[in-house]
Design a protein around this motif. Structure first.
Motif, PDB file in Angstrom:
ATOM      1  N   LEU A  20       1.151  -1.076  -0.063  1.00  0.00           N
ATOM      2  CA  LEU A  20      -0.129   0.055   0.086  1.00  0.00           C
ATOM      3  C   LEU A  20       0.522   1.462   0.388  1.00  0.00           C
ATOM      4  O   LEU A  20       1.770   1.030   1.109  1.00  0.00           O
ATOM      5  CB  LEU A  20      -0.724  -0.199   1.445  1.00  0.00           C
ATOM      6  N   PRO A  21       0.668   2.276  -1.269  1.00  0.00           N
ATOM      7  CA  PRO A  21       1.400   3.058  -1.221  1.00  0.00           C
ATOM      8  C   PRO A  21       1.335   4.359   0.687  1.00  0.00           C
ATOM      9  O   PRO A  21       0.239   4.230   0.921  1.00  0.00           O
ATOM     10  CB  PRO A  21       1.383   4.402  -2.205  1.00  0.00           C
ATOM     11  N   GLY A  22       1.977   4.459   0.940  1.00  0.00           N
ATOM     12  CA  GLY A  22       2.501   5.715   2.439  1.00  0.00           C
ATOM     13  C   GLY A  22       0.685   6.865   2.262  1.00  0.00           C
ATOM     14  O   GLY A  22       0.772   7.200   2.992  1.00  0.00           O
ATOM     15  N   SER A 157       2.661   7.572 -14.182  1.00  0.00           N
ATOM     16  CA  SER A 157       2.172   8.401 -12.535  1.00  0.00           C
ATOM     17  C   SER A 157       0.647   7.832 -12.330  1.00  0.00           C
ATOM     18  O   SER A 157      -0.163   8.374 -12.756  1.00  0.00           O
ATOM     19  CB  SER A 157       2.330   9.528 -12.386  1.00  0.00           C
ATOM     20  N   PRO A 158       0.502   8.275 -11.230  1.00  0.00           N
ATOM     21  CA  PRO A 158      -0.973   7.825 -10.734  1.00  0.00           C
ATOM     22  C   PRO A 158      -1.363   9.184 -10.769  1.00  0.00           C
ATOM     23  O   PRO A 158      -2.614   8.845 -11.103  1.00  0.00           O
ATOM     24  CB  PRO A 158      -0.581   7.442  -8.780  1.00  0.00           C
ATOM     25  N   PHE A 253       3.264  -1.548 -11.133  1.00  0.00           N
ATOM     26  CA  PHE A 253       2.407  -1.686 -10.010  1.00  0.00           C
ATOM     27  C   PHE A 253       2.205  -0.783  -8.848  1.00  0.00           C
ATOM     28  O   PHE A 253       1.653  -0.810  -7.921  1.00  0.00           O
ATOM     29  CB  PHE A 253       2.872  -3.454  -9.880  1.00  0.00           C
ATOM     30  N   ARG A 254       3.177  -0.683  -8.914  1.00  0.00           N
ATOM     31  CA  ARG A 254       2.911   1.525  -7.607  1.00  0.00           C
ATOM     32  C   ARG A 254       2.368   1.558  -7.847  1.00  0.00           C
ATOM     33  O   ARG A 254       0.895   2.620  -7.686  1.00  0.00           O
ATOM     34  CB  ARG A 254       4.370   2.025  -7.183  1.00  0.00           C
ATOM     35  N   THR A 255       1.948   2.433  -9.586  1.00  0.00           N
ATOM     36  CA  THR A 255       0.913   3.496  -9.915  1.00  0.00           C
ATOM     37  C   THR A 255      -0.767   2.446  -9.696  1.00  0.00           C
ATOM     38  O   THR A 255      -1.409   3.335  -9.354  1.00  0.00           O
ATOM     39  CB  THR A 255       1.107   3.990 -11.359  1.00  0.00           C
ATOM     40  N   LEU A 256      -0.504   1.589 -10.324  1.00  0.00           N
ATOM     41  CA  LEU A 256      -1.759   0.474 -10.320  1.00  0.00           C
ATOM     42  C   LEU A 256      -2.424   0.852  -9.257  1.00  0.00           C
ATOM     43  O   LEU A 256      -3.430   0.381  -8.517  1.00  0.00           O
ATOM     44  CB  LEU A 256      -1.979  -0.112 -10.906  1.00  0.00           C
ATOM     45  N   SER A 257      -1.310   0.886  -7.814  1.00  0.00           N
ATOM     46  CA  SER A 257      -1.993  -0.203  -6.719  1.00  0.00           C
ATOM     47  C   SER A 257      -2.958   1.501  -6.093  1.00  0.00           C
ATOM     48  O   SER A 257      -3.760   0.665  -4.838  1.00  0.00           O
ATOM     49  CB  SER A 257      -0.251   0.323  -5.931  1.00  0.00           C
ATOM     50  N   TYR A 258      -2.669   2.088  -6.357  1.00  0.00           N
ATOM     51  CA  TYR A 258      -3.761   3.310  -6.187  1.00  0.00           C
ATOM     52  C   TYR A 258      -4.916   3.123  -7.062  1.00  0.00           C
ATOM     53  O   TYR A 258      -6.240   4.016  -5.664  1.00  0.00           O
ATOM     54  CB  TYR A 258      -2.878   5.237  -6.450  1.00  0.00           C
ATOM     55  N   PHE A 259      -4.785   2.465  -7.430  1.00  0.00           N
ATOM     56  CA  PHE A 259      -6.496   2.120  -8.462  1.00  0.00           C
ATOM     57  C   PHE A 259      -6.517   0.774  -8.107  1.00  0.00           C
ATOM     58  O   PHE A 259      -7.893   0.118  -8.214  1.00  0.00           O
ATOM     59  CB  PHE A 259      -6.570   2.465  -9.426  1.00  0.00           C
TER      60      PHE A 259
END
Length: 339
Positions: A20-22, A157-158, A253-259
């Protein structure tokens, strides 16, 4: 085809750790802003939702052509259907659509209005090339992509990603219905099939005070697993992108984690009725169960053991009709907080 995914018992116990992004919550707070409709295009005064009644040739259902200021105040379209002659504030079902679908024609999708509810179908920006046409363009930065489809649009980028705009459109649509004079703001349920189910889960995590949520074979849940085990679109868009950009796996995958709807599910508190199909090769059951098992509110699930991505179809809609009727019967119609 028989499922190559986990068994039902394994799915029910499946609780993977998802990074989960901080700044996940801060990102969405910034995105949605302080006001109910954000700013207008270019930061001007926000526009108001518009509801224009149209003649759909129906005597028992009133249909309105809807335009709601969505992401950055830019309009997202839809249809609002309401039972003709209804008095008093109505319970409302806000529906988000599957991948590639648009809002369609005004005389379609009459079930919820015929059951006595207001029913808003939100167009999905840039989509609608399938049998149900859409009319909402996606002209924002990041709207074009290296590979066909939407999962990797703006994935660098998110802040530029496609689903940032879509999730914001969805939140604004719920807010618009809360302010509609014919709708009881305390009795709003969100729902959707596949992509629409993932959007509904995201909205459930982003909008407090919903009466309920009905994610149906939801997409966008545990996205990394979906991309790695599914051989069918849309998840294959991610693999196609990473075949071109071999060094971007972690950042994508970090970008997609926001969604990822599995993250939003941990913030949702409204009662939920899920559907999951055990032979689903598009949204594998383990990905759907990731969101279900993490869902923070009261929840129930209907499992369709021998169905693919079609899920329970009309059989499941009968379950939803009964569930919503029971849910709304326990809620008093009247004023509620407009958040």
């Amino acid at each position: 085809m028989p499922s190559a995914d986990l068994t039902l018992a394994e799915c029910r116990a499946y609780r993977p750790e998802l990074p989960l992004p901080g700044d996940f919550d801060a990102f969405w707070d910034r995105t949605l802003g302080a006001g109910p409709h954000g700013s207008g295009p270019g930061g001007g005064e926000p526009e108001k939702p518009r509801f224009e009644e149209v003649d759909a040739g129906l005597s028992q259902v009133r249909v309105h052509d809807v335009s709601i200021p969505g992401y950055d105040g830019r309009p997202v379209r839809g249809w609002l259907r309401m039972p003709a002659g209804a008095t008093g504030p109505l319970g409302c079902v806000v529906e988000f659509l599957g991948y590639g679908r648009g809002r369609g024609l005004p005389h379609e999708q009459l079930t919820w209005a015929c059951a006595g509810y207001a029913h808003l179908v939100m167009d999905t920006r840039g989509q609608g090339w399938s049998s149900a046409g859409g009319v909402t363009a996606d002209t924002d930065p990041g709207a074009s992509g290296t590979v066909p489809g939407f999962l990797t649009r703006g994935v660098e980028s998110p802040g530029t990603h496609y689903y940032r705009r879509v999730f914001t459109d969805a939140v604004r649509s719920v807010e618009a219905m809360r302010e509609h004079p014919g709708v009881d703001p305390g009795r709003i349920v969100v729902t959707g099939v596949s992509q629409g189910g993932g959007i509904a889960l995201a909205v459930a995590g982003l909008v407090p005070g919903l009466a309920g949520v009905m994610p149906d074979v939801p997409f966008l849940c545990n996205i990394p697993r979906g991309a790695r085990i599914t051989g069918l679109p849309p998840y294959t868009e991610i693999a196609a992108y990473l075949r071109l950009y071999r060094d971007r796996t972690d950042s994508v995958f970090r970008t997609l984690s926001y969604f990822d709807a599995a993250h939003h599910a941990t913030r949702a508190t409204a009662p939920a009725l899920f559907s999951i199909a055990m032979m689903d090769e598009i949204c594998p059951p383990s990905t759907c169960f990731t969101a279900y098992n993490r869902y923070a509110g009261p929840k129930d699930v209907r499992v369709y053991e021998f169905n693919g991505h079609e899920g329970g179809t009309q059989h499941h809609q009968a379950e939803q009709l009964a569930w919503v009727r029971s849910l709304f019967a326990g809620l008093s119609a009247g004023p509620a907080a407009r958040t």
